[in-house]
Scaffold this motif. Structure first.
Motif, PDB file in Angstrom:
ATOM      1  N   ASP A   1      38.244  23.991  12.343  1.00 35.30           N
ATOM      2  CA  ASP A   1      38.263  25.035  11.313  1.00 35.30           C
ATOM      3  C   ASP A   1      39.143  24.680  10.118  1.00 35.30           C
ATOM      4  N   ALA A   2      40.311  24.129  10.355  1.00 34.62           N
ATOM      5  CA  ALA A   2      41.221  23.809   9.250  1.00 34.62           C
ATOM      6  C   ALA A   2      40.852  22.495   8.573  1.00 34.62           C
ATOM      7  N   LEU A   3      40.522  21.473   9.358  1.00 35.96           N
ATOM      8  CA  LEU A   3      40.206  20.162   8.776  1.00 35.96           C
ATOM      9  C   LEU A   3      38.708  19.954   8.527  1.00 35.96           C
ATOM     10  N   GLY A   4      37.865  20.785   9.115  1.00 40.16           N
ATOM     11  CA  GLY A   4      36.430  20.700   8.853  1.00 40.16           C
ATOM     12  C   GLY A   4      35.676  19.678   9.681  1.00 40.16           C
TER      13      GLY A   4
ATOM     14  N   ALA B   1      42.950  20.934  -2.462  1.00 45.19           N
ATOM     15  CA  ALA B   1      42.077  21.893  -1.775  1.00 45.19           C
ATOM     16  C   ALA B   1      42.216  21.759  -0.262  1.00 45.19           C
ATOM     17  N   THR B   2      42.287  20.526   0.228  1.00 50.79           N
ATOM     18  CA  THR B   2      42.443  20.317   1.669  1.00 50.79           C
ATOM     19  C   THR B   2      43.781  20.870   2.132  1.00 50.79           C
ATOM     20  N   PHE B   3      44.838  20.606   1.366  1.00 49.31           N
ATOM     21  CA  PHE B   3      46.161  21.135   1.712  1.00 49.31           C
ATOM     22  C   PHE B   3      46.126  22.655   1.820  1.00 49.31           C
TER      23      PHE B   3
ATOM     24  N   ALA C   1      46.417  27.505   4.925  1.00 54.31           N
ATOM     25  CA  ALA C   1      45.885  28.844   5.188  1.00 54.31           C
ATOM     26  C   ALA C   1      45.598  29.068   6.669  1.00 54.31           C
ATOM     27  N   SER C   2      45.413  27.987   7.409  1.00 58.49           N
ATOM     28  CA  SER C   2      45.153  28.112   8.853  1.00 58.49           C
ATOM     29  C   SER C   2      46.416  28.464   9.631  1.00 58.49           C
ATOM     30  N   GLY C   3      47.570  28.388   8.960  1.00 60.91           N
ATOM     31  CA  GLY C   3      48.831  28.677   9.631  1.00 60.91           C
ATOM     32  C   GLY C   3      49.527  27.442  10.172  1.00 60.91           C
TER      33      GLY C   3
ATOM     34  N   GLU D   1      54.539  19.061   1.333  1.00 56.66           N
ATOM     35  CA  GLU D   1      53.513  19.468   0.379  1.00 56.66           C
ATOM     36  C   GLU D   1      52.982  18.226  -0.337  1.00 56.66           C
ATOM     37  N   PRO D   2      51.823  18.329  -0.990  1.00 55.77           N
ATOM     38  CA  PRO D   2      51.265  17.157  -1.677  1.00 55.77           C
ATOM     39  C   PRO D   2      52.262  16.568  -2.679  1.00 55.77           C
ATOM     40  N   MET D   3      52.395  15.254  -2.609  1.00 57.24           N
ATOM     41  CA  MET D   3      53.270  14.558  -3.553  1.00 57.24           C
ATOM     42  C   MET D   3      52.776  13.146  -3.781  1.00 57.24           C
TER      43      MET D   3
END
Length: 134
Positions: free
Chosen positions: A24-27, A92-94, A99-101, A107-109
């Motif tokens: 669900d989170a990673l698709g 968007a992936t982050f 959002a999945s918890g 964070e993205p860097m």
């Protein structure tokens, strides 16, 4: 001669909880779900890399009690090898994974070697990094 990676194994404490994260989170898509007694091996993959599967299983699946206990200890410490995914849209992936918890580790860097990445822990404590070429 050619050679390609077919499966990589990820040890998890709760297979169902981990399916929710990886699917669900990673698709990723569930490709196979094999049960044997109290254990399961669930293979997930993506059309972007047909033929490559991530196999989720608990620490004692296919192992002796002593080896399963040792894997459980390493999993609890969070020191098992990480998974690194690649995406074409890191932001968007982050956001989808956050959002999945999932626990955010980074964070993205921008990284010094020419990519951007971020990091999470899956529900079992495994580190999952997600990268995008700069």
């Amino acid at each position: 001669m050619t050679i390609a990676l077919q499966y990589t194994n990820v040890t998890v404490t709760d297979v169902d909880e981990s399916i929710a994260f990886y699917r669900d989170a990673l698709g990723l898509d569930v490709q196979n779900d094999v049960r044997s007694g109290d254990h399961r091996w669930v293979t997930l993959g993506t059309p972007a890399q047909p033929g490559l599967g991530i196999v989720l299983s608990d620490p004692h699946a296919g192992r002796s009690q002593a080896d399963g206990d040792a894997m459980q200890e390493l999993l609890t410490k969070g020191v098992l090898p990480m998974l690194v995914f690649n995406t074409d849209d890191l932001d968007a992936t982050f956001e989808a994974v956050r959002a999945s918890g999932a626990e955010v580790l980074q964070e993205p860097m921008d990284m010094g070697w020419g990519q951007r990445d971020c990091a999470f822990r899956d529900p079992s404590g495994n580190m999952v990094r997600i990268a995008q070429a700069a």
